[in-house]
Design a protein around this motif. Structure first.
Motif, mmCIF file in Angstrom:
data_model
loop_
_atom_site.group_PDB
_atom_site.id
_atom_site.type_symbol
_atom_site.label_atom_id
_atom_site.label_comp_id
_atom_site.label_asym_id
_atom_site.label_seq_id
_atom_site.Cartn_x
_atom_site.Cartn_y
_atom_site.Cartn_z
ATOM 1 N N GLY A 1 18.352 61.502 41.592
ATOM 2 C CA GLY A 1 17.524 61.732 42.569
ATOM 3 C C GLY A 1 17.030 63.483 42.321
ATOM 4 O O GLY A 1 16.318 63.169 43.407
ATOM 5 N N LEU A 2 18.139 63.860 42.360
ATOM 6 C CA LEU A 2 16.984 65.387 41.982
ATOM 7 C C LEU A 2 15.626 65.694 40.848
ATOM 8 O O LEU A 2 15.355 64.626 40.373
ATOM 9 C CB LEU A 2 18.085 66.521 41.648
ATOM 10 N N THR A 3 15.341 66.624 41.538
ATOM 11 C CA THR A 3 13.279 67.088 40.634
ATOM 12 C C THR A 3 13.451 67.807 39.655
ATOM 13 O O THR A 3 14.811 68.301 38.893
ATOM 14 C CB THR A 3 12.817 67.961 41.590
ATOM 15 N N VAL A 4 13.498 67.760 38.365
ATOM 16 C CA VAL A 4 13.436 67.392 36.552
ATOM 17 C C VAL A 4 11.555 68.716 36.630
ATOM 18 O O VAL A 4 10.485 67.880 36.324
ATOM 19 C CB VAL A 4 13.797 67.082 35.802
ATOM 20 N N ALA A 5 11.837 69.345 36.496
ATOM 21 C CA ALA A 5 10.350 70.234 35.613
ATOM 22 C C ALA A 5 9.615 70.267 36.633
ATOM 23 O O ALA A 5 8.165 69.762 36.060
ATOM 24 C CB ALA A 5 9.978 70.285 34.530
ATOM 25 N N ALA A 6 10.211 70.563 38.117
ATOM 26 C CA ALA A 6 8.364 70.187 39.208
ATOM 27 C C ALA A 6 7.971 71.546 39.625
ATOM 28 O O ALA A 6 9.165 72.088 39.112
ATOM 29 C CB ALA A 6 9.219 69.685 40.517
ATOM 30 N N ALA A 7 6.771 71.512 40.314
ATOM 31 C CA ALA A 7 6.208 72.950 40.149
ATOM 32 C C ALA A 7 7.550 74.107 41.184
ATOM 33 O O ALA A 7 8.455 73.429 42.023
ATOM 34 C CB ALA A 7 5.385 72.311 41.474
ATOM 35 N N HIS A 8 7.192 75.320 40.958
ATOM 36 C CA HIS A 8 8.772 75.672 41.518
ATOM 37 C C HIS A 8 8.404 76.396 42.483
ATOM 38 O O HIS A 8 6.941 76.836 43.323
ATOM 39 C CB HIS A 8 8.117 76.692 40.587
ATOM 40 N N GLN A 9 9.299 76.115 43.619
ATOM 41 C CA GLN A 9 9.083 76.057 45.192
ATOM 42 C C GLN A 9 9.425 77.680 45.266
ATOM 43 O O GLN A 9 10.328 77.930 44.261
ATOM 44 C CB GLN A 9 9.636 74.969 46.235
ATOM 45 N N PRO A 10 8.407 78.259 46.968
ATOM 46 C CA PRO A 10 9.579 79.043 47.284
ATOM 47 C C PRO A 10 10.068 78.618 47.753
ATOM 48 O O PRO A 10 10.599 78.239 48.252
ATOM 49 C CB PRO A 10 7.863 80.158 47.929
ATOM 50 N N MET A 11 11.109 80.366 47.712
ATOM 51 C CA MET A 11 12.127 80.282 48.739
ATOM 52 C C MET A 11 12.812 81.193 49.214
ATOM 53 O O MET A 11 11.640 82.488 49.410
ATOM 54 C CB MET A 11 13.750 80.289 47.484
ATOM 55 N N GLU A 12 13.570 81.303 49.833
ATOM 56 C CA GLU A 12 13.806 82.904 50.842
ATOM 57 C C GLU A 12 13.992 83.355 50.442
ATOM 58 O O GLU A 12 14.196 83.785 49.458
ATOM 59 C CB GLU A 12 14.779 82.546 52.312
ATOM 60 N N PRO A 13 13.368 84.849 50.656
ATOM 61 C CA PRO A 13 13.552 86.565 50.229
ATOM 62 C C PRO A 13 14.960 86.592 49.857
ATOM 63 O O PRO A 13 16.276 86.193 51.125
ATOM 64 C CB PRO A 13 13.401 87.212 51.682
ATOM 65 N N VAL A 14 15.284 87.539 49.548
ATOM 66 C CA VAL A 14 16.472 87.758 48.649
ATOM 67 C C VAL A 14 16.599 89.746 48.213
ATOM 68 O O VAL A 14 16.210 90.291 47.766
ATOM 69 C CB VAL A 14 17.254 86.866 47.052
ATOM 70 N N GLN A 15 17.890 89.833 49.453
ATOM 71 C CA GLN A 15 17.824 91.436 48.109
ATOM 72 C C GLN A 15 19.231 91.247 47.787
ATOM 73 O O GLN A 15 19.517 90.720 47.162
ATOM 74 C CB GLN A 15 18.733 91.389 50.095
ATOM 75 N N PRO A 16 18.643 92.528 46.675
ATOM 76 C CA PRO A 16 19.513 92.976 45.772
ATOM 77 C C PRO A 16 20.758 93.050 46.038
ATOM 78 O O PRO A 16 20.614 94.004 47.122
ATOM 79 C CB PRO A 16 18.779 94.357 44.659
ATOM 80 N N VAL A 17 21.729 92.991 45.726
ATOM 81 C CA VAL A 17 23.283 93.907 45.887
ATOM 82 C C VAL A 17 23.470 94.590 44.697
ATOM 83 O O VAL A 17 22.799 95.561 44.320
ATOM 84 C CB VAL A 17 23.902 92.550 45.859
ATOM 85 N N GLU A 18 24.312 95.916 45.490
ATOM 86 C CA GLU A 18 25.375 96.498 44.466
ATOM 87 C C GLU A 18 26.378 95.962 44.620
ATOM 88 O O GLU A 18 26.695 95.930 45.142
ATOM 89 C CB GLU A 18 24.764 98.295 45.269
ATOM 90 N N LEU A 19 27.057 97.267 42.891
ATOM 91 C CA LEU A 19 28.068 97.042 43.144
ATOM 92 C C LEU A 19 29.328 97.657 43.889
ATOM 93 O O LEU A 19 29.481 98.282 44.763
ATOM 94 C CB LEU A 19 28.941 97.972 41.555
ATOM 95 N N ALA A 20 30.325 96.791 44.377
ATOM 96 C CA ALA A 20 31.212 96.637 45.447
ATOM 97 C C ALA A 20 32.292 97.455 44.491
ATOM 98 O O ALA A 20 32.115 97.443 43.416
ATOM 99 C CB ALA A 20 31.920 95.432 46.486
ATOM 100 N N GLU A 21 33.137 98.062 45.604
ATOM 101 C CA GLU A 21 33.988 98.972 45.204
ATOM 102 C C GLU A 21 35.244 98.306 43.971
ATOM 103 O O GLU A 21 35.608 98.958 43.389
ATOM 104 C CB GLU A 21 34.907 99.419 45.895
ATOM 105 N N SER A 22 35.367 97.264 44.352
ATOM 106 C CA SER A 22 36.663 95.804 43.418
ATOM 107 C C SER A 22 36.408 96.191 42.197
ATOM 108 O O SER A 22 36.528 95.917 41.192
ATOM 109 C CB SER A 22 36.455 95.011 44.289
#
Length: 455
Positions: free
Chosen positions: A163-184
């Motif tokens: 039931g999942l979609t395959v090669a459908a039109a790309h849907q916009p997603m919520e904004p994503v913030q880049p991450v920085e390397l953690a101390e770990s």
């Protein structure tokens, strides 16, 4: 007079499976043969011995283990070899020959030993090589301009599975913030990014994995669906903060879908995913200043715990060979002996499990030693993880398939997705079953049949 093979067995099977040397199986088989032929004493005894010997070899082979069949004093006996004793006997011979100065004989003995070990491992390896040769043919076809006329290239075929979609039109997603390397990451070579999957429907992906299995497809084929690639796209946006604006996704993916281990697993194949390994060397993952250029990501779809098969790692501060790409121990941090036992180049007291919640991203340096633990038989839901990797444009890349920018990633066709999935299986043996039986039926017949006329 009608004669069948059914009379040979399986009364003597217990004798074949037993490792004792004085069973006298030759007499057992002779009595069975004579009874079947009505006690005809004119039947050739040499022929009977030969037939019984071959049948004993067949049963010994089927019963598994390191067994050999010998003829001793007119009787057939089955001997089960202890790998440790065989190794000790070999070393004793070497020491005795060395003491006598017979170095040429030592060389001959070592050559015979290598040949024997290779012969022992040849059957599973031949199966793996044959499988990969077939898979390579399919991958080459997918890399060409054309593809066969098959339901595999129809989005409806895959949609109907779960039931999942395959090669459908790309849907916009919520904004994503880049991450920085953690101390770990700086200290250990790994870090956890909580909630990296965002609004991805993880339960739908789990259901899809199970549906694929029911239809004969490995869990890897979850990457035929838009939802899996949307997760990769989301991760790529976040990794821009680590690898820079030229961060691209490698055309290789992976899925770890474990099954509970009901008994201890004491022997390993060299391709087993639960063996500690490095995906890449240090030189392939860092620039001249030591900054990372290639990173691995694992996203658990279920809580990742010690019981259900969490990823285990060797933190870089305990890795004596972390930066030494040329060292033998760097590329062979774990060796599988001929008897299936592991030999490690690090202390097990230093390993750590990477536990996390569903949707967390477990970020690892490309040269971090890692492996998946076995899943306990008492676990209700074994671990399922999606894996991918990201690389900076300047890092070494495989020329067979180019790395993917975000624009490419969000517009992959069905053919390109199938190409990436099969290419991943071809280039990473740890994604394949380690047993001959499971490997033979690993991919469904419809896949092979679709490409038969294209080879």
């Amino acid at each position: 007079e009608e004669c069948t093979c059914s009379f040979f067995f399986f009364q003597a099977e217990d004798g074949i499976r037993d490792a004792q040397e004085s069973r006298g199986l030759g007499d057992v088989y002779k009595r069975q043969i004579n009874a079947e032929y009505g006690g005809n004493r004119h039947q050739s005894m040499e022929g009977q011995d030969s037939m019984a010997f071959k049948l004993a070899q067949m049963l010994a082979k089927r019963s598994g283990g390191d067994k050999r069949v010998e003829m001793r004093d007119g009787q057939i006996v089955v001997v089960e070899e202890d790998p440790d004793q065989a190794e000790e006997a070999f070393l004793r011979q070497v020491i005795e020959l060395a003491s006598a100065g017979e170095f040429e004989q030592i060389e001959d003995l070592a050559s015979d030993r290598v040949v024997a070990l290779k012969k022992k491992e040849s059957a599973p390896q031949k199966t793996l090589n044959k499988f990969k040769a077939k898979l390579k043919d399919v991958v080459e076809v997918l890399g060409s301009q054309e593809h066969p006329d098959s339901a595999l290239f129809d989005p409806e075929y895959w949609h109907d599975i779960c039931g999942l979609t395959v090669a459908a039109a790309h849907q916009p997603m919520e904004p994503v913030q880049p991450v920085e390397l953690a101390e770990s990451f700086e200290h250990h070579g790994y870090m956890k990014l909580a909630g990296a999957s965002g609004d991805t429907d993880l339960e739908a992906l789990l259901v899809a994995v199970e549906a694929l299995k029911e239809h004969g497809w490995p869990a890897m084929f979850i990457f035929m669906y838009d939802q899996a690639w949307r997760l990769v796209d989301r991760l790529q946006k976040q990794y821009v903060g680590v690898l820079g604006d030229c961060c691209t996704a490698e055309p290789r993916v992976g899925v770890v879908a474990l099954s509970p281990n009901s008994v201890p697993h004491l022997k390993y194949a060299s391709t087993d995913g639960s063996i500690p390994h490095r995906q890449h060397s240090y030189a392939e993952c860092h620039d001249d200043q030591g900054a990372p250029t290639r990173m691995l990501a694992r996203v658990p779809l279920l809580p990742s715990t010690m019981d259900n098969g969490a990823v285990y790692v060797l933190p870089k501060e305990y890795d004596d060979w972390w930066e030494n790409s040329e060292a033998w121990e760097h590329s062979r941090c774990c060796q599988v002996r001929s008897d299936g036992v592991l030999e490690l180049c690090f202390g097990i007291q230093s390993m750590r499990p990477l536990e996390g919640n569903p949707g967390d991203a477990l970020l690892m340096a490309g040269n971090l030693v890692h492996w998946n633990a076995h899943c306990s038989k008492f676990t209700e839901r074994p671990q399922v993880q999606l894996g991918c990797s990201f690389v900076r444009d300047s890092a070494p890349q495989d020329p067979t398939l180019p790395c993917m920018s975000r624009e490419t990633l969000t517009s992959l066709t069905l053919k390109e997705r199938l190409h990436i999935v099969l290419y991943s299986l071809l280039t990473d043996s740890s994604l394949l079953p380690s047993s001959k039986k499971d490997l033979i039926g690993f991919l469904p017949k419809c896949l092979w049949e679709a490409f038969e006329d294209e080879k």
